[in-house]
Design a protein around this motif. Structure first.
Motif, mmCIF file in Angstrom:
data_model
loop_
_atom_site.group_PDB
_atom_site.id
_atom_site.type_symbol
_atom_site.label_atom_id
_atom_site.label_comp_id
_atom_site.label_asym_id
_atom_site.label_seq_id
_atom_site.Cartn_x
_atom_site.Cartn_y
_atom_site.Cartn_z
ATOM 1 N N PRO A 526 0.735 -1.371 -0.010
ATOM 2 C CA PRO A 526 -0.181 0.066 0.002
ATOM 3 C C PRO A 526 0.828 1.285 0.012
ATOM 4 C CG PRO A 526 -0.095 -1.190 2.024
ATOM 5 C CD PRO A 526 0.623 -2.016 1.112
ATOM 6 N N ASN A 527 1.910 1.373 0.576
ATOM 7 C CA ASN A 527 2.683 2.368 0.577
ATOM 8 C C ASN A 527 3.215 2.859 -0.693
ATOM 9 O OD1 ASN A 527 2.900 2.869 3.114
ATOM 10 N ND2 ASN A 527 4.608 1.778 3.721
ATOM 11 N N ALA A 528 3.391 1.836 -1.505
ATOM 12 C CA ALA A 528 3.738 2.262 -3.032
ATOM 13 C C ALA A 528 2.655 3.305 -3.840
ATOM 14 C CB ALA A 528 3.783 1.062 -3.866
ATOM 15 N N LEU A 557 -1.737 11.735 2.101
ATOM 16 C CA LEU A 557 -1.592 12.319 3.494
ATOM 17 C C LEU A 557 -2.678 11.106 4.378
ATOM 18 C CD1 LEU A 557 -0.336 14.046 5.669
ATOM 19 C CD2 LEU A 557 -2.084 15.646 5.254
ATOM 20 N N GLY A 558 -3.804 11.005 4.018
ATOM 21 C CA GLY A 558 -4.685 10.200 4.638
ATOM 22 C C GLY A 558 -4.059 8.621 4.622
ATOM 23 N N ARG A 559 -3.437 8.322 3.529
ATOM 24 C CA ARG A 559 -2.929 6.746 3.504
ATOM 25 C C ARG A 559 -1.497 6.627 4.249
ATOM 26 N NH1 ARG A 559 -3.935 3.386 -0.625
ATOM 27 N NH2 ARG A 559 -5.631 3.613 -1.973
ATOM 28 N N ALA A 560 -0.783 7.794 4.262
ATOM 29 C CA ALA A 560 0.469 7.852 5.231
ATOM 30 C C ALA A 560 0.299 8.010 6.419
ATOM 31 C CB ALA A 560 1.296 9.252 4.775
ATOM 32 N N ARG A 561 -1.115 8.354 7.001
ATOM 33 C CA ARG A 561 -1.089 8.338 8.391
ATOM 34 C C ARG A 561 -1.399 6.812 8.785
ATOM 35 N NH1 ARG A 561 -0.452 13.215 10.475
ATOM 36 N NH2 ARG A 561 -0.945 15.306 9.335
ATOM 37 N N ASP A 566 4.850 4.690 7.752
ATOM 38 C CA ASP A 566 6.104 4.625 7.297
ATOM 39 C C ASP A 566 6.813 6.212 7.384
ATOM 40 O OD1 ASP A 566 8.453 5.273 5.631
ATOM 41 O OD2 ASP A 566 7.791 3.629 4.125
ATOM 42 N N SER A 567 7.334 6.531 8.468
ATOM 43 C CA SER A 567 7.694 7.712 8.843
ATOM 44 C C SER A 567 8.400 8.730 7.986
ATOM 45 C CB SER A 567 8.533 7.900 10.290
ATOM 46 O OG SER A 567 9.566 6.960 10.124
ATOM 47 N N ALA A 568 9.259 8.074 7.193
ATOM 48 C CA ALA A 568 9.996 8.896 6.311
ATOM 49 C C ALA A 568 9.063 9.362 5.057
ATOM 50 C CB ALA A 568 11.168 8.137 5.597
ATOM 51 N N LEU A 569 8.081 8.259 4.466
ATOM 52 C CA LEU A 569 7.225 8.729 3.552
ATOM 53 C C LEU A 569 6.068 9.607 4.171
ATOM 54 C CD1 LEU A 569 6.061 7.849 0.784
ATOM 55 C CD2 LEU A 569 4.796 6.323 1.791
#
Length: 846
Positions: A526-528, A557-561, A566-569
């Motif tokens: 999912p991070n990709a 941003l919603g996905r990154a949280r 993944d703190s760097a992302l």
């Protein structure tokens, strides 16, 4: 022949270019490229020679350590004498001795300049064919590596006696373990320092180089806390198109390594990979955290240490740490240090030290990311990914918001119900990491092959990078259709490269297709999807398409949280979204976003890191746009100071920070300071990007605005035209620099008394801004004010009035009543009403 640094850079560029040629035409290419410069050609050929040796065809022999070699016949050779000259350098003292040569501290001893360096040369009696080839090989490896945490190559040549030498950056520092103890660094500070080491090793791996001799004495730390990686003397270069991997540089019976920091595969004489360096890094980290070596803690003989490395499972660092270590690493004592190390840190270190390479971290980047996760209080890959474990992390990050009893009940239930599930998750995490590493290798190989196949002679002209990328898209569509993961990653790489070149129209289809492919495989990674959304949003923002960029950033941003974070992302997404809010004029929101990004990055990366400086600079811009200069200016200056320390020779990031500082000086009215900086920034950006790039356009525009404010209108016209010269070549009409340059150009014409020339220019600027920004945006209002002023000068009062009234209302709302633009527009309205005989209405504007 002695080479200057400039000459050596030429050699390095030719060497890399030669490697990209087919082997059967490489010699012809080099002859043409050197254009009759025989010494230059011979120097490049000497580097290529090290990569043309045949692979070792013999059975692997019993291993000799580097210590064994040094004690043997090579060790008795005489070295060059202190006080003598080597090329342009005078040797001062011996600072090290290894299997191939002696290292001296030296100074440049000629009329050009004085500089301390480290000189490495082969001592007399050691110049056998094998040693000479290994020495050239080391020089070739160093020439490929250019990283702030790797001691750099400065110069090279041959002594009067025919001995090769090279001059390296002199590093005045202490081994990393000694530095940590002397400074009494706590665990967190040691981990942040270690991440610099990991970044340098990862960079070497990305350049296909394995160090193979990582140990504390090869990792120095300077007084300012900068890590420097030394001694690539036994490094292995992993290029498959050379017919050699450097293995031929090791004789049968002589596989050099430093026993205590060797991996099991090195001890057994097996093939090394990037996993070899991961094991050695694990040993270094073990030493930093536990204060002792897991296998050589009792000064055992070399054969005993080798057996332990291959057979023994190391105890967790928390189990062996002593009061002596606690006295320098944890002021609260031994028990507190053991609690700190137990759990995640034990798991991280022991994962790096697994005997089987496939069960270690898939890459040094993943190793470093796990440490970053620990520092952020997030779940780590090395720990079984159980629900109880995640809840424990949640409680530690949010103690005030959690009830201990409820958490204990949930964790107990999870533990009873999910033992098998934990094992499955651990296997999935391991498998995913291995797949990601294999995917990265496959993508790298495809891109290398693609670029190497772009032969200028076949096209009868130069093949540009952009053309090569276009060919790569076609080839990827054909060859990778059955491998969607690899296809997506290659398209993403191509799209990002187009974006860096400022070729937005070519970047968009590649990035959109990459995103579509990643969405289809979202369950696997999912991070990709988040990463591709961020990149596509950045593309739209670069084009000035705010309305298209904003929903992309919001989804990213919603996905990154979402956990696991993944703190760097997350930091990357926050950084891009905050920049978009600046472009949109939402300065308070931009400030909030950039503060979050800065706090996150500082906690993870320390102070002297490019990402931290970028967030620092962006926060300063957001503060400045709100006239909070007491907070903004010190942050601008801090960003520039850090980047000058990180990049003393210049860097695109430094140029960007200097541009922001110059803009800040312009806004606060320090025109002299701004006028000093802008020409420097412009020269750097043209050097890095070429004339027709958006970054160069930003600086031309910023400088033009300064010159207009200073009253140097002819120079402002020239700079504004420089921006518009890139219109179509590198800047689409939607790019903010197009309408901004038109704005400055029109206002400069107006100030020169050329109102008729100014009118169409200012009308176009207003049209572009009105289409780019939402209704009522202050930049559109500024364009309305400028056109209103022009119409006022032409006596077109009826047309000017509604523009100026609307501009004043929107500027007062968006920028405040005391903002310079608002005050100027009020003055224009007053002039208009006085000119039209309406003093009562004029009195409303002061």
């Amino acid at each position: 022949m002695t080479m200057t640094p400039e000459r050596w850079r030429t050699v390095k560029a030719l060497f890399d270019g030669a490697l990209d040629q087919p082997s059967d035409s490489r010699d012809q290419w080099l002859a043409e490229a050197t254009a009759g410069d025989d010494p230059l050609r011979r120097e490049v050929e000497s580097l290529l020679e090290a990569l043309r040796e045949e692979r070792d065809r013999f059975e692997r022999p019993p291993v000799l350590s580097l210590e064994d070699v040094i004690r043997g016949e090579i060790a008795g050779a005489a070295a060059p004498e202190v006080g003598t000259r080597v090329g342009s350098y005078r040797l001062i003292r011996v600072i090290g001795q290894g299997g191939m040569g002696t290292v001296f501290e030296a100074t440049r001893d000629d009329d050009q300049y004085r500089k301390r360096v480290a000189i490495k040369t082969i001592a007399r009696g050691r110049d056998s064919e094998l040693i000479l080839r290994r020495f050239r090989y080391e020089r070739q490896i160093l020439a490929r590596l250019d990283h702030k945490n790797i001691a750099g190559l400065l110069d090279g040549g041959v002594t009067d006696r025919g001995q090769p030498y090279f001059a390296m950056e002199y590093v005045e520092g202490r081994p990393i373990d000694q530095y940590c103890d002397a400074r009494r660094l706590d665990v967190r500070a040691r981990l942040q320092l270690f991440r610099q080491v990991a970044a340098a090793v990862q960079y070497a791996h990305q350049n296909l180089v394995i160090h193979r001799d990582l140990k504390p004495s090869n990792i120095l730390v300077t007084d300012d806390g900068t890590v420097k990686l030394l001694d690539f003397g036994i490094a292995k270069l992993l290029r498959e198109d050379d017919g050699s991997d450097g293995q031929g540089l090791t004789q049968p019976g002589m596989i050099p390594l430093t026993t205590a920091y060797a991996s099991p595969e090195q001890v057994r004489g097996e093939a090394v990979t990037t996993g070899t360096d991961i094991f050695s890094l694990g040993l270094v980290l073990y030493k930093l955290l536990a204060g002792q070596h897991p296998f050589a803690h009792d000064l055992a003989a070399g054969d005993i240490v080798r057996r332990r490395i291959c057979e023994d499972t190391p105890p967790p660092p928390s189990a062996v740490v002593t009061a002596d270590t606690a006295s320098v690493a944890e002021p609260s004592g031994l028990k507190r240090l053991r609690r700190t190390l137990s759990g995640d840190l034990d798991a991280i270190v022991l994962m790096a030290l697994r005997k089987e390479q496939a069960r270690r971290y898939a890459s040094v980047e993943q190793f470093g990311e796990d440490i970053l996760r620990y520092l952020a209080g997030l779940p780590v890959v090395a720990q079984p990914d159980s629900l109880g474990y995640r809840l424990g992390k949640l409680v530690r990050r949010n103690r005030a918001a959690a009830m201990a009893a409820a958490v204990a009940i949930v964790a107990l239930a999870a533990g009873l119900l999910s033992t098998a599930w934990q094992a499955r998750l651990a296997r999935q995490e391991r498998d995913r990491a291995q797949l990601e590493a294999a995917k990265a290798t496959r993508v790298t190989r495809f891109v290398q092959e693609m670029l190497g196949s772009a032969d200028p002679r076949s096209a009868g002209r130069d093949v540009t990078v952009a053309e090569a990328l276009g060919l790569a898209v076609q080839r990827a569509d054909t060859e990778l259709a059955a491998e969607p993961d690899i296809h997506a990653a290659v398209l993403s790489t191509i799209g990002r490269t187009y974006l860096a070149l400022g070729r937005y129209d070519e970047a968009e289809p590649a990035l959109r297709r990459a995103l579509a492919l990643e969405r289809e495989a979202e369950a696997r990674n999912p991070n990709a999807v988040t990463s591709e959304l961020r990149t596509l949003a950045a593309l739209e923002a670069e084009r000035g398409e705010i309305a298209k960029a904003e929903p992309l950033f919001q989804e990213a941003l919603g996905r990154a949280r979402r956990p696991p974070v993944d703190s760097a992302l997350l930091g990357q997404v926050l950084d891009g979204y905050g920049a978009l809010m600046l472009d949109k004029g939402e300065f308070a929101q931009a400030e909030e976003i950039h503060r979050e990004a800065l706090d996150l990055r500082r906690a993870l990366l320390g102070t002297d890191h490019a990402d931290v400086v970028n967030s620092l600079n962006n926060l300063a811009v957001a503060l400045g746009q709100q006239a909070k200069w007491r907070e903004a200016l010190p942050r601008h200056l801090e960003a520039v100071t850090i980047l000058k320390r990180l990049h003393p020779e210049g860097h695109p990031d430094l140029a960007a920070a200097m541009n922001s500082l110059a803009n800040a000086y312009t806004i606060v009215g320090d025109y002299a300071a701004a006028d000093t900086l802008f020409p420097q920034v412009l020269a750097q950006r043209v050097k890095f990007f070429g004339e027709h790039h958006s970054e160069v356009a930003w600086t031309h525009y910023s400088y033009a605005d300064l010159l207009r404010l200073k009253g140097d209108y002819p120079a402002a016209v020239s700079e504004a035209r420089a921006v518009l010269a890139s219109r179509g070549a590198g800047l689409p009409d939607s790019h903010p620099m197009v309408h901004s340059a038109l704005h400055v150009l029109g206002r400069s014409y107006l100030a020169l008394g050329r109102a008729r020339e100014a009118e169409p220019v200012l009308r176009e600027s207003l049209t572009l801004r009105a289409s780019a920004y939402p209704p009522g945006h202050w930049l559109t209002a500024s364009a309305q004010s400028a056109l209103g002023e022009c119409l006022l000068a032409l006596g077109k009062y009826r047309d000017a009035e509604p523009l100026l009234v609307k501009a004043h209302e929107d500027l007062k709302t968006g920028r405040g009543e005391t903002d310079r633009r608002t005050v100027e527009t009020a003055a224009l309205l007053k002039r208009l009403y006085i000119a039209t005989g309406r003093p009562a209405e004029a009195a409303r504007y002061r």
